[in-house]
Design a protein around this motif. Structure first.
Motif, PDB file in Angstrom:
ATOM      1  N   SER A 172      -3.727   3.495  -0.034  1.00 18.32           N
ATOM      2  CA  SER A 172      -4.508   3.270   1.199  1.00 18.32           C
ATOM      3  C   SER A 172      -4.901   4.579   1.867  1.00 18.32           C
ATOM      4  N   ASP A 173      -4.159   5.658   1.574  1.00 18.92           N
ATOM      5  CA  ASP A 173      -4.468   6.948   2.201  1.00 18.92           C
ATOM      6  C   ASP A 173      -3.886   8.064   1.356  1.00 18.92           C
ATOM      7  N   CYS A 210       4.070   7.657  -1.480  1.00 19.42           N
ATOM      8  CA  CYS A 210       5.172   7.150  -0.654  1.00 19.42           C
ATOM      9  C   CYS A 210       4.868   5.755  -0.113  1.00 19.42           C
ATOM     10  N   GLU A 211       5.927   5.031   0.107  1.00 15.83           N
ATOM     11  CA  GLU A 211       5.894   3.727   0.767  1.00 15.83           C
ATOM     12  C   GLU A 211       7.243   3.563   1.433  1.00 15.83           C
ATOM     13  N   MET A 212       7.653   2.357   1.840  1.00 16.42           N
ATOM     14  CA  MET A 212       8.858   2.281   2.655  1.00 16.42           C
ATOM     15  C   MET A 212       9.858   1.187   2.256  1.00 16.42           C
ATOM     16  N   LEU A 242      -2.089  11.894   1.552  1.00 14.69           N
ATOM     17  CA  LEU A 242      -1.543  12.973   2.373  1.00 14.69           C
ATOM     18  C   LEU A 242      -2.112  14.307   1.926  1.00 14.69           C
ATOM     19  N   PHE A 285       7.531   7.013   8.622  1.00 14.56           N
ATOM     20  CA  PHE A 285       6.076   6.968   8.449  1.00 14.56           C
ATOM     21  C   PHE A 285       5.483   8.178   9.173  1.00 14.56           C
ATOM     22  N   THR A 310      10.321   6.102   1.847  1.00 11.35           N
ATOM     23  CA  THR A 310      10.691   6.931   2.996  1.00 11.35           C
ATOM     24  C   THR A 310      11.024   6.086   4.221  1.00 11.35           C
ATOM     25  N   THR A 353       0.850  -1.187   0.000  1.00 14.71           N
ATOM     26  CA  THR A 353       0.000   0.000   0.000  1.00 14.71           C
ATOM     27  C   THR A 353       0.887   1.238   0.000  1.00 14.71           C
ATOM     28  N   CYS A 354       0.299   2.365  -0.389  1.00 14.94           N
ATOM     29  CA  CYS A 354       1.062   3.609  -0.412  1.00 14.94           C
ATOM     30  C   CYS A 354       0.174   4.779  -0.032  1.00 14.94           C
ATOM     31  N   GLY A 355       0.817   5.880   0.311  1.00 16.38           N
ATOM     32  CA  GLY A 355       0.113   7.121   0.636  1.00 16.38           C
ATOM     33  C   GLY A 355       0.253   8.080  -0.534  1.00 16.38           C
TER      34      GLY A 355
HETATM   35  N1  HPA Z   1       3.684   6.661   4.488  1.00 20.29           N
HETATM   36  C1  HPA Z   1       4.550   5.666   4.301  1.00 20.29           C
HETATM   37  N2  HPA Z   1       4.193   4.481   3.861  1.00 20.29           N
HETATM   38  C2  HPA Z   1       2.896   4.267   3.591  1.00 20.29           C
HETATM   39  C3  HPA Z   1       1.939   5.265   3.766  1.00 20.29           C
HETATM   40  C4  HPA Z   1       2.355   6.525   4.232  1.00 20.29           C
HETATM   41  O1  HPA Z   1       1.555   7.456   4.399  1.00 20.29           O
HETATM   42  N3  HPA Z   1       0.748   4.738   3.427  1.00 20.29           N
HETATM   43  C5  HPA Z   1       0.966   3.465   3.059  1.00 20.29           C
HETATM   44  N4  HPA Z   1       2.270   3.177   3.146  1.00 20.29           N
END
Ligand code: HPA
Length: 236
Positions: A204-205, A179-181, A207, A160, A157, A91-93
């Motif tokens: 998933s969300d 972004c993701e990690m 920013l 979080f 990144t 998932t990512c933001g």
């Molecule tokens: N930040 C970092 N990783 C993520 C995010 C986020 O907001 N959402 C899903 N993975």
């Protein structure tokens, strides 16, 4: 060859591996998408299952969260288990107004604030990128499945919860989609081992809008993303 982090025997892991952050998600994928799935690793509960999808052998494994964790597991898969392709599903933001929750984001390249690349002492900044043939396959699969997908640069990144809540805007200005990690480490490990990698994510969300998905939406987004990833995996 078993390692400190993986007790699977040589040959027990497929040439193509789907990796997701949560090991329980790997279990869910194995139980719901693969036939004849067998658990081949459970060291630190970082489950790895091998089974078949539409007749092709595929493994699915957890990566844990963040660069160091996926750095270890993907390195071992490429270098000690002879894995050719890793497809990260996660998932990512979103960083952009037009990238909505539940959309698919595919990481053509990954920027980062991690120092993972410093080990190569390049005296420059390495641009980590996905494999082109996998990108093409993902594009085709998204089109076939009628999904909205954004292909572009993502940010891997290390934070979080960042101290600077406006931090994302500086990356967004440069067109970074989300972004993701994990992907920067995965892409570098793939390139160094002369192997292939791709990241496919469900948003998933956001920013930008602060919208977050409900668990139900996350599940639907997850299903679409998995269908794309499995299509790509069996094309390998
Ligand atoms: N930040 C970092 N990783 C993520 C995010 C986020 O907001 N959402 C899903 N993975």
């Amino acid at each position: 060859m078993a390692t400190a982090h993986n007790k699977a025997k040589q040959g027990e892991i497929a040439k193509v591996v789907l990796m997701c952050g949560d090991p329980l998600r790997a279990k869910y994928i194995a139980e719901n998408y693969l036939s004849d799935a067998k658990l081949v690793n459970e060291v630190r509960n970082m489950y790895c299952y091998t089974g078949t999808y539409k007749g092709k052998e595929v493994s699915v494994m957890g990566s844990g969260m963040g660069v160091p964790s996926i750095g270890i597991y993907s390195y071992e898969l490429y270098n000690f288990y002879d894995v050719d392709t890793i497809i990260r599903v996660g998932t990512c933001g979103s960083y952009q107004e037009n990238v909505h929750v539940r959309d698919i984001v595919v990481g053509v390249a990954a920027s980062t604030n991690s120092n993972y690349g410093d080990q190569f002492n390049l005296r420059g900044i390495y641009s980590a990128n996905a494999d082109f043939s996998l990108l093409r396959a993902a594009d085709k699969a998204c089109e076939k499945l009628g999904l909205t997908a954004h292909f572009g640069n993502i940010l891997t990144t290390d934070t979080f919860y960042d101290e600077d809540k406006e931090y994302y805007k500086r990356w967004a200005k440069l067109g970074v989609l989300a972004c993701e990690m994990e992907s920067y480490a995965l892409y570098i490990n793939a390139s160094r081992a002369n192997k292939k990698a791709l990241t496919i994510m469900s948003v998933s969300d956001s920013l930008v809008t602060k919208v977050e998905t409900t668990p139900e939406e996350r599940q639907n987004g997850f299903t679409s993303m998995m269908e794309v990833a499995l299509e790509v995996a069996i094309g390998e």
